[in-house]
Design a protein around this motif. Sequence first.
Motif, PDB file in Angstrom:
ATOM      1  N   GLN A  53      29.752 -14.977  34.315  1.00 44.19           N
ATOM      2  CA  GLN A  53      28.296 -15.004  34.167  1.00 44.19           C
ATOM      3  C   GLN A  53      27.828 -13.561  34.008  1.00 44.19           C
ATOM      4  N   CYS A  70      21.106 -21.037  32.785  1.00 46.31           N
ATOM      5  CA  CYS A  70      21.160 -22.389  33.349  1.00 46.31           C
ATOM      6  C   CYS A  70      19.831 -22.876  33.915  1.00 46.31           C
ATOM      7  N   THR A 108      30.763 -18.730  27.589  1.00 49.50           N
ATOM      8  CA  THR A 108      31.173 -20.128  27.771  1.00 49.50           C
ATOM      9  C   THR A 108      32.525 -20.353  27.104  1.00 49.50           C
ATOM     10  N   VAL A 126      24.879 -25.202  31.177  1.00 47.71           N
ATOM     11  CA  VAL A 126      24.359 -24.092  30.369  1.00 47.71           C
ATOM     12  C   VAL A 126      23.399 -24.697  29.349  1.00 47.71           C
ATOM     13  N   GLU A 168      28.055 -27.459  27.590  1.00 38.95           N
ATOM     14  CA  GLU A 168      28.767 -26.402  28.310  1.00 38.95           C
ATOM     15  C   GLU A 168      28.296 -26.272  29.752  1.00 38.95           C
ATOM     16  N   HIS A 169      29.257 -25.861  30.591  1.00 42.25           N
ATOM     17  CA  HIS A 169      28.977 -25.552  31.992  1.00 42.25           C
ATOM     18  C   HIS A 169      29.395 -24.107  32.234  1.00 42.25           C
ATOM     19  N   VAL A 170      29.063 -23.605  33.390  1.00 42.84           N
ATOM     20  CA  VAL A 170      29.500 -22.248  33.720  1.00 42.84           C
ATOM     21  C   VAL A 170      31.026 -22.204  33.642  1.00 42.84           C
ATOM     22  N   CYS A 171      31.537 -21.200  32.936  1.00 43.64           N
ATOM     23  CA  CYS A 171      32.991 -21.099  32.712  1.00 43.64           C
ATOM     24  C   CYS A 171      33.663 -20.425  33.907  1.00 43.64           C
TER      25      CYS A 171
END
Length: 541
Positions: free
Chosen positions: A342, A351, A307, A370, A381-384
């Motif tokens: 990922q 997730c 992340t 996430v 956080e979100h998927v980077c």
Amino acid sequence: MTSIKGKKFLAVILAAAVCVCMLAVPETVSAKSKSYLRFTNVSAHKTVQRGKSFKVKYNTSKKYRHYKIKWRSSDTKTASISSNGTIKAKKDGTVTITGSVKNHSSLNDKCTITVRKSVSKVSISGIYSGYVLNIGETKKLKGKVSPTDATDTSIKWSSADESIVSVDQEGTLTANKGGETVIKAASKDAPSKYKKVKVYVGVKASAVDVTGKNIIRKGHSVTLKSRITPSDAANKAVRWSSSNKKVATVSSHGKVRGLRKGKATITAVSVDGSKKKSFTVRVAAVSRNDTHFIAHRGLKSMAPENTAAAFTLAGKAGFWGTECDVWETKHADDGSFDIIIQHDSTFERMCGDTSASNGLTADEVKKLDVTNGANAADYDEHVCFFSRYLRICKKYDMVPVVEIKDLNMSDEALHKVVDMLYHNGLLKKANIISFDLDKVTRAREYAVSQYNITPDTFYIIDSKNGSVSWQAERASSAGLTGVSLKRTEINDDIFKYCTEKGLKINLWPYRSSNATTYENMYNDIQHYTPDSVTTDNVMFD
């Protein structure tokens, strides 16, 4: 009638009589005058320690408040007194100190001063607390008082249980039967000052052994364990010591703390002093100059892996590089796609979504949160996306270590990874790595043909895919920069081959920050001198 001369004579006689009466009445007993001199901070008897000084304080009646006091000692060699009333104790003895109002000696006070030196401490030599005696054995002890010039230096010896160990007044112990007891040496002069030691009667130690970690990270601690044989030894305790307390200290329980880089010998001695074992510890301080440290999926021990938070923490911690795992998203209806980060083949673990990591479009991926990983609740956080990862690497001057995790990645997506590295000014310093030798080779070839830049490329070796030596040969034949090896799969032969072929070595993963992992990493760096190591924690100073 009385003549005038007679009257004058009578007046003179009466005046003289009055004067005589006045002189005859002492001032100290005049109830009307209430004259006095009294000491206020000393009783009739006082003890002063030899070598010390003591100032006498006093009160006088108002009439004599401004008169000087005359001081006198009955023996100035024992204790003198100065003109301001300060007593100086010189040698053992007793003196009388007198103070009187000057020119009025009848106004006085006295006190008796005893000069001596008291015992402040008692110690015992010739034995340690916990000492073991055989039945019938005798041992002479020595008692010592401090200060050594005390007035009375005599010692009174006693045993808490004479049936186990008896002691005479010369300090000689006699072991009578099995068990344990306490021996006490007390000052006769000051019984409240004493020293005690515990003694055992039984089987003595025949050997001491020490086990534990011999590599300690600077600022960290390890606990060594001692073992006394035989198993029925009366006392299995040991005394610990360090040969270099500036490098490492050791507690009474064997806890060793590393203070600075270097070596120290830690010794465990049986309580009777007859058996000992030495153990050399090395305090290690691995710095960023010793090798290149790569954060595994970012600083994943502190924030959810892969992340933006994990990559940012790695940059702030000073990592040389940070590793990420890239995937190609599903192409949208208009053909557009992106590169995401990922590790797994699905989003489920991080997730909670069972979709494949390459099965959602970029817009669909953006909707995923996430929810798992280290301290996930502390981060939103979100998927980077790869673009954000590169910005973070650029901001903190970290080397992008890009693992092509998507083994089905198209050439179009592979080229996009290289293009994004180039346009962010990071292609020259990047490491492109993969378990797929073909993928990493094609990425390098594209970088050379398109930008005339040869990035560092590493083949990740897994013994499941064949022998380690065979895979190392493949990497060399393909012209890659180096190999990435599990630390458990490297050996002297592989190290020698890579060195001869000019292949750089990356070792991974060092997951824990505990003493064992640190020791393994330290030894690996010392022995194999890898170009880089990949860790989950900050393992450098």
